[in-house]
Scaffold this motif. Structure first.
Motif, short mmCIF file in Angstrom:
data_model
loop_
_atom_site.label_atom_id
_atom_site.label_comp_id
_atom_site.label_asym_id
_atom_site.label_seq_id
_atom_site.Cartn_x
_atom_site.Cartn_y
_atom_site.Cartn_z
N ASP A 44 37.28 -3.69 80.35
CA ASP A 44 35.99 -4.02 80.98
C ASP A 44 35.10 -2.79 81.10
O ASP A 44 33.87 -2.90 81.20
N CYS A 90 34.86 -0.36 78.86
CA CYS A 90 34.47 0.19 77.56
C CYS A 90 32.98 0.01 77.31
O CYS A 90 32.38 -0.98 77.71
N GLU A 91 32.43 0.98 76.61
CA GLU A 91 31.01 0.97 76.27
C GLU A 91 30.85 1.02 74.76
O GLU A 91 31.56 1.76 74.07
N ALA A 116 30.76 0.54 70.71
CA ALA A 116 31.86 0.34 69.76
C ALA A 116 33.08 1.13 70.21
O ALA A 116 32.95 2.26 70.69
N LEU A 152 39.80 -7.01 72.50
CA LEU A 152 38.39 -6.66 72.34
C LEU A 152 37.74 -7.49 71.24
O LEU A 152 36.58 -7.90 71.35
N ARG A 161 36.74 -10.76 72.47
CA ARG A 161 35.53 -10.63 73.29
C ARG A 161 34.28 -10.44 72.45
O ARG A 161 33.17 -10.36 73.00
N ARG A 216 33.67 -7.72 70.62
CA ARG A 216 33.30 -6.30 70.59
C ARG A 216 33.59 -5.70 69.21
O ARG A 216 34.51 -6.12 68.51
N THR A 217 32.80 -4.70 68.84
CA THR A 217 33.10 -3.92 67.65
C THR A 217 34.22 -2.96 67.99
O THR A 217 34.10 -2.13 68.89
N VAL A 218 35.36 -3.09 67.30
CA VAL A 218 36.54 -2.31 67.64
C VAL A 218 37.35 -2.04 66.39
O VAL A 218 37.44 -2.87 65.48
N SER A 229 29.79 -3.70 63.15
CA SER A 229 31.01 -4.37 62.73
C SER A 229 31.04 -4.60 61.24
O SER A 229 32.08 -4.52 60.60
#
Length: 257
Positions: free
Chosen positions: A56, A58-59, A61, A76, A79, A81-83, A236
């Motif tokens: 929660d 994380c900011e 990518a 992630l 969710r 998110r780019t990870v 991404s």
């Protein structure tokens, strides 16, 4: 000639076998015989409430360094998110990809996608110890992050500051394991001391579920005039394209050899 640390860890067969089975026992063994239990079952499970609370924070990518079997990368990704996860273990990358995450078989000290543009770097599950030289790792992470980016590290549960040679072994009585490699263990006070000397700003520290965490903020760096777009977050599409270019045919994991 000694075995490079990344190759020694990647060649630790007990580690690969444990990740494939999803269970231990598995230990890091120092040369004096001391054993550090590794939480294979937790690593191979889905992200737990403590993990999710970390994520929660994380900011932008997110780069998960030493992603292991990929529970955080997968969470992630769900969710949206780019990870990207990186790990020197082929078994870890394989597991991450099976969970639906993006991962590369690579050391944090190798060239990586999006250098200088990651919003958050994760060093969970004791991965602040990678390479056995916390200052070198902190300096490398600072180069991976965008200006003012966030490092979230999980520290040891005790106040410790040590560097040693270790092996991965399958049990207390195991006679053989992977090749020896340098590793470090840092408690929160030790990490904060080292980070302060390396020019990081403390953004937070907390304990949850018996685990300890530190958030560090990298200092802003001057932006090159000729590369005004270099501070943009990795997108991404670019990440996925860079990995597909390296993905072998068939069902082999994403890798870069």
């Amino acid at each position: 000639m000694s075995t490079p640390p990344a190759l020694a860890w990647a060649g630790a067969d007990p580690y690969a076998a444990a990740l494939r089975s999803g269970r231990g026992p598995l230990f890091l063994r120092r040369s004096d015989g001391w054993l550090l239990p590794l939480e294979v079952e937790r690593w191979c499970a889905r992200a737990d409430p403590v993990d999710r609370a970390v994520l929660d924070r994380c900011e932008g990518a997110v780069l998960d360094v030493g992603c292991g079997p990929g529970r955080l990368v997968a969470e992630l990704a769900v969710r949206g998110r780019t990870v990207l996860g990186i790990d020197v273990s082929g078994a870890a990358v394989e597991h991450t990809v099976r969970l639906g995450g993006q991962a590369l078989r690579r050391s944090v000290f190798d060239p990586l996608p999006g250098e200088g543009r990651w919003g958050t770097v994760l060093l969970m599950d004791g991965n602040i110890g990678i390479g056995g030289d916390p200052r070198a790792l902190l300096d490398r992470v600072a180069r991976l992050l965008c200006p003012g980016g966030l490092l979230i590290a999980e520290t040891a549960a005790v106040d410790v500051d040590e560097r040693s040679e270790v092996q991965v072994v399958a049990g207390a009585g195991a006679g053989t394991g992977g090749g020896a490699f340098p590793w470090a263990r840092l408690g929160t006070p030790a990490l904060l001391r080292r980070a302060g000397r390396a020019g990081w700003r403390t953004a937070g520290q907390w304990t949850a579920g018996g685990r300890r965490f530190v958030a560090l903020r990298s200092l802003p760096r001057p932006r090159p005039r000729s590369a005004s777009s270099s501070a943009e977050a990795p997108n991404s599409t670019a990440l996925i394209s860079s990995q597909r270019a390296r993905k072998p045919s068939g069902d082999r994991p994403v890798a870069d050899r």
